[in-house]
Design a protein around this motif. Structure first.
Motif, PDB file in Angstrom:
ATOM      1  N   UNK A  11      37.387  60.815  31.914  1.00  0.00           N
ATOM      2  CA  UNK A  11      38.705  60.769  32.645  1.00  0.00           C
ATOM      3  C   UNK A  11      38.672  60.576  34.153  1.00  0.00           C
ATOM      4  N   UNK A  12      37.848  61.584  34.732  1.00  0.00           N
ATOM      5  CA  UNK A  12      37.989  61.454  36.146  1.00  0.00           C
ATOM      6  C   UNK A  12      37.172  60.096  36.718  1.00  0.00           C
ATOM      7  N   UNK A  13      36.416  59.618  35.862  1.00  0.00           N
ATOM      8  CA  UNK A  13      35.711  58.331  36.437  1.00  0.00           C
ATOM      9  C   UNK A  13      36.612  57.195  36.243  1.00  0.00           C
ATOM     10  N   UNK A  14      37.697  57.193  35.226  1.00  0.00           N
ATOM     11  CA  UNK A  14      38.585  56.332  34.893  1.00  0.00           C
ATOM     12  C   UNK A  14      39.357  56.383  36.122  1.00  0.00           C
ATOM     13  N   UNK A  15      39.997  57.619  36.497  1.00  0.00           N
ATOM     14  CA  UNK A  15      41.107  57.668  37.597  1.00  0.00           C
ATOM     15  C   UNK A  15      40.444  57.093  38.933  1.00  0.00           C
ATOM     16  N   UNK A  16      39.058  57.697  39.121  1.00  0.00           N
ATOM     17  CA  UNK A  16      38.372  57.247  40.505  1.00  0.00           C
ATOM     18  C   UNK A  16      38.256  55.639  40.340  1.00  0.00           C
ATOM     19  N   UNK A  17      38.100  54.982  39.210  1.00  0.00           N
ATOM     20  CA  UNK A  17      37.836  53.560  39.182  1.00  0.00           C
ATOM     21  C   UNK A  17      39.193  52.909  39.402  1.00  0.00           C
ATOM     22  N   UNK A  18      40.316  53.386  38.939  1.00  0.00           N
ATOM     23  CA  UNK A  18      41.685  52.638  39.369  1.00  0.00           C
ATOM     24  C   UNK A  18      42.310  53.065  40.420  1.00  0.00           C
ATOM     25  N   UNK A  19      41.392  53.939  41.291  1.00  0.00           N
ATOM     26  CA  UNK A  19      42.260  54.342  42.724  1.00  0.00           C
ATOM     27  C   UNK A  19      41.641  53.313  43.790  1.00  0.00           C
ATOM     28  N   UNK A  20      40.507  52.589  43.271  1.00  0.00           N
ATOM     29  CA  UNK A  20      39.844  51.612  43.988  1.00  0.00           C
ATOM     30  C   UNK A  20      39.855  50.125  43.526  1.00  0.00           C
ATOM     31  N   UNK A  21      41.057  49.546  43.289  1.00  0.00           N
ATOM     32  CA  UNK A  21      40.995  48.448  42.791  1.00  0.00           C
ATOM     33  C   UNK A  21      40.288  47.141  43.559  1.00  0.00           C
ATOM     34  N   UNK A  33      34.926  44.686  37.230  1.00  0.00           N
ATOM     35  CA  UNK A  33      35.731  45.778  37.172  1.00  0.00           C
ATOM     36  C   UNK A  33      36.772  45.863  36.146  1.00  0.00           C
ATOM     37  N   UNK A  34      37.216  44.788  35.624  1.00  0.00           N
ATOM     38  CA  UNK A  34      38.093  44.626  34.339  1.00  0.00           C
ATOM     39  C   UNK A  34      37.361  45.110  33.201  1.00  0.00           C
ATOM     40  N   UNK A  35      36.060  44.722  33.010  1.00  0.00           N
ATOM     41  CA  UNK A  35      35.221  45.336  32.211  1.00  0.00           C
ATOM     42  C   UNK A  35      34.959  46.730  32.014  1.00  0.00           C
ATOM     43  N   UNK A  36      34.562  47.202  33.392  1.00  0.00           N
ATOM     44  CA  UNK A  36      34.179  48.704  33.428  1.00  0.00           C
ATOM     45  C   UNK A  36      35.707  49.375  33.113  1.00  0.00           C
ATOM     46  N   UNK A  37      36.717  49.118  33.582  1.00  0.00           N
ATOM     47  CA  UNK A  37      38.177  49.586  32.989  1.00  0.00           C
ATOM     48  C   UNK A  37      38.254  49.532  31.789  1.00  0.00           C
ATOM     49  N   UNK A  38      38.027  48.578  31.045  1.00  0.00           N
ATOM     50  CA  UNK A  38      38.200  48.287  29.714  1.00  0.00           C
ATOM     51  C   UNK A  38      37.512  49.251  28.666  1.00  0.00           C
ATOM     52  N   UNK A  58      39.526  43.953  45.910  1.00  0.00           N
ATOM     53  CA  UNK A  58      40.283  43.171  46.802  1.00  0.00           C
ATOM     54  C   UNK A  58      40.573  41.824  46.071  1.00  0.00           C
ATOM     55  N   UNK A  59      41.731  41.555  46.345  1.00  0.00           N
ATOM     56  CA  UNK A  59      42.391  40.159  45.686  1.00  0.00           C
ATOM     57  C   UNK A  59      41.243  39.102  46.237  1.00  0.00           C
ATOM     58  N   UNK A  60      40.702  39.145  47.393  1.00  0.00           N
ATOM     59  CA  UNK A  60      39.909  38.005  47.859  1.00  0.00           C
ATOM     60  C   UNK A  60      38.356  38.077  47.275  1.00  0.00           C
ATOM     61  N   UNK A  61      38.116  38.875  46.484  1.00  0.00           N
ATOM     62  CA  UNK A  61      36.991  39.046  45.712  1.00  0.00           C
ATOM     63  C   UNK A  61      36.561  37.847  44.996  1.00  0.00           C
ATOM     64  N   UNK A  62      35.501  37.679  44.486  1.00  0.00           N
ATOM     65  CA  UNK A  62      35.021  36.694  43.796  1.00  0.00           C
ATOM     66  C   UNK A  62      35.417  36.887  42.130  1.00  0.00           C
ATOM     67  N   UNK A  63      35.538  35.957  41.218  1.00  0.00           N
ATOM     68  CA  UNK A  63      35.864  36.161  39.980  1.00  0.00           C
ATOM     69  C   UNK A  63      34.793  37.171  39.295  1.00  0.00           C
ATOM     70  N   UNK A  64      33.596  37.068  39.516  1.00  0.00           N
ATOM     71  CA  UNK A  64      32.546  37.988  38.779  1.00  0.00           C
ATOM     72  C   UNK A  64      32.744  39.493  39.007  1.00  0.00           C
ATOM     73  N   UNK A  65      33.179  39.771  40.460  1.00  0.00           N
ATOM     74  CA  UNK A  65      33.460  41.110  40.823  1.00  0.00           C
ATOM     75  C   UNK A  65      34.780  41.646  40.096  1.00  0.00           C
ATOM     76  N   UNK A  66      35.556  40.719  40.122  1.00  0.00           N
ATOM     77  CA  UNK A  66      36.825  41.101  39.523  1.00  0.00           C
ATOM     78  C   UNK A  66      36.656  41.361  37.947  1.00  0.00           C
ATOM     79  N   UNK A  67      36.009  40.621  37.308  1.00  0.00           N
ATOM     80  CA  UNK A  67      35.843  40.611  36.026  1.00  0.00           C
ATOM     81  C   UNK A  67      34.910  41.871  35.620  1.00  0.00           C
TER      82      UNK A  67
END
Length: 507
Positions: A404-414, A427-432, A416-425
């Motif tokens: 729960x703590x890790x999820x809150x910390x993870x979502x508090x630092x989304x 982030x989404x994998x870890x969130x999922x 950057x929209x300028x990042x490449x697709x792999x980094x965004x993916x």
């Protein structure tokens, strides 16, 4: 272990050594007393024990791993001294591992075997500091080879991993960088051409031949379940106990929606099939015929079986083509749909499966590679937990708090929209993953809080209750024999679950 059990265990082990001094050192080490690396007497005792283990002086090959893999300072000293008998300088990693396995049997608790491989990785890196960039990298490749070994040579494992898949699974695992492709190809071909095996004691070989391990029983009956599998991989063996309790039986129709790591199952393999399901111990057996306690399971039964350790069952709310359908997500992120005959039956299956997973799933290992940047899930052991019920609840609660703590910390630092697709993916994998784990542990904690007796007893229709069958008089929590059950036994350290950005509707 409790304090008393630990003392008894260490006393017995030391008695086999025939040395009062070693007995005192081993007992003290296991109980966490003053055994620092700086003590010359401790170091000398460790050297003597390591030498006797290496030369098998009043020890069997099967005794070695348990002395190297204990979680105490003295055992670490013994392991360090034992590994000094091996010089891996100039040797490839796969050849070094094979030569290491010729000396002893890699058996015992999963945690103990994991520690032995960590000691091996450390020694290999000491001998070859310029071959692989870090000790973590060596350990990552060692574990990858063990996993590959089971994938390529294990029983009933389905589609074999390709070299390209092996390389893809290890992307970014070398301190955030990729391993050389030439190295990975060489390791893959080595394991493919010759499986990893470790030494066994002579009496074990004789026992294996005498009980017909590699032959059919009486020429017609397939080999007994207790002999299925050859322990190629210490991480992927799942407990199979012929005397385990049977918690629920009944007819279920199965549909495979996603294969290992959440990859969508090919359309031609998604059809519905009806089985007689038996939830026995931590395994859901899917049989063609109705369950008979005295009848041995066939190879086909094992092929269809599913381990429910660290699994989560829930109502398949996104599947509307059939009624009374539940969704089972396994430890390696396979997704299976099961249709029950009634809504009540569906809910009972959900409760039973989740209860077994909550009560018996062993605590997960931490991620093996600490310096990696790429997201990776921890290893989920398939062995049955050794914790008491109260300790199991506390373990789940601690894990829930951490997630729960890790999820809150993870979502508090989304990202950057300028990042490449792999980094965004990533982030989404870890969130999922974190969201799923949070939900899983919430359900586990809730079930355990309802009471141990209520979870382990009760009628067939008592919501979270479990019952023992007449064929299983006791719930055996000791380490049973191992059997391979398809690929749902644990998960790789590097995995690729389904992309969570677009929730696929189950079809």
């Amino acid at each position: 272990y409790s304090h008393t059990k630990c003392k008894t265990h260490c006393t017995n082990s030391a008695a086999a050594m025939g040395s009062n001094e070693l007995q005192e050192k081993d007992v003290a080490g296991a109980l966490g007393h003053d055994l620092s690396n700086g003590s010359s007497s401790n170091l000398e005792a460790a050297r003597r024990l390591a030498k006797r283990l290496y030369h098998l002086d009043r020890f069997k090959r099967s005794d070695v791993a348990k002395h190297l893999g204990k979680n105490n300072e003295f055992s670490k000293l013994v392991a360090e001294e034992y590994l000094k008998f091996f010089d891996f300088t100039g040797m490839t990693l796969d050849y070094s591992l094979r030569s290491f396995f010729k000396a002893f049997s890699l058996i015992g608790e999963t945690q103990e075997r994991e520690r032995v491989l960590i000691h091996f990785s450390s020694r290999y890196y000491q001998c070859n500091p310029n071959t692989i960039s870090s000790q973590d990298g060596v350990h990552c490749l060692t574990c990858a080879m063990m996993l590959l070994n089971t994938d390529l040579h294990g029983h009933n494992i389905g589609k074999k991993m390709t070299c390209q898949e092996f390389i893809a699974n290890l992307q970014g695992m070398n301190d955030g960088k990729d391993f050389p492709k030439g190295l990975l190809k060489a390791l893959y071909n080595s394991i493919k051409n010759e499986k990893l095996e470790w030494a066994v004691d002579e009496e074990e070989k004789k026992k294996s031949h005498s009980d017909g391990t590699d032959e059919k029983d009486n020429g017609s009956q397939t080999k007994a379940v207790s002999r299925i599998g050859n322990s190629n991989n210490p991480f992927l063996d799942i407990p199979h106990d012929p005397n385990a309790a049977v918690y629920k039986t009944g007819f279920l129709a199965r549909k495979i929606h996603a294969d290992m790591d959440g990859k969508k199952t090919p359309r031609g393999k998604r059809g519905w099939k009806t089985f007689y399901a038996v939830l026995k111990g931590t395994v859901l057996y899917l049989q063609k015929d109705e369950y008979k306690p005295e009848k041995a399971l066939s190879e086909e039964d094992l092929k269809n079986a599913v381990s429910v350790h660290h699994a989560l069952a829930s109502k398949a709310t996104d599947y509307e083509k059939k009624p009374n359908v539940l969704k089972l997500k396994t430890a390696d992120w396979r997704v299976l749909l099961f249709q029950a005959q009634t809504q009540e039956e569906m809910q009972t299956w959900i409760n039973k499966i989740n209860c077994v997973a909550a009560v018996f799933s062993a605590p997960p290992f931490p991620a093996a590679i600490g310096s990696q940047k790429k997201f990776s899930r921890p290893l989920l052991p398939a062995t049955t937990t050794k914790l008491s019920q109260d300790e199991q609840l506390k373990s789940h609660e601690a894990k829930l708090k951490q997630i729960s703590t890790e999820l809150a910390e993870h979502r508090s630092y989304p990202p950057d929209k300028k990042l490449k697709g792999k980094e965004v993916d990533d982030y989404k994998l870890k969130d999922h993953y974190l969201e799923f784990e949070k939900n899983r542990y919430e359900i586990y904690v809730g079930l355990l809080k309802e009471g141990v007796k209520e979870l382990l007893s009760g009628g067939e229709n008592d919501a979270p209750g479990l019952k023992k069958s007449h064929s299983s008089p006791s719930l055996n929590q000791e380490s049973p024999v191992s059997a391979k059950v398809k690929r749902n036994v644990s998960e790789r350290k590097d995995y690729r679950p389904e992309t969570p950005s677009i929730k696929q509707k189950v079809t």
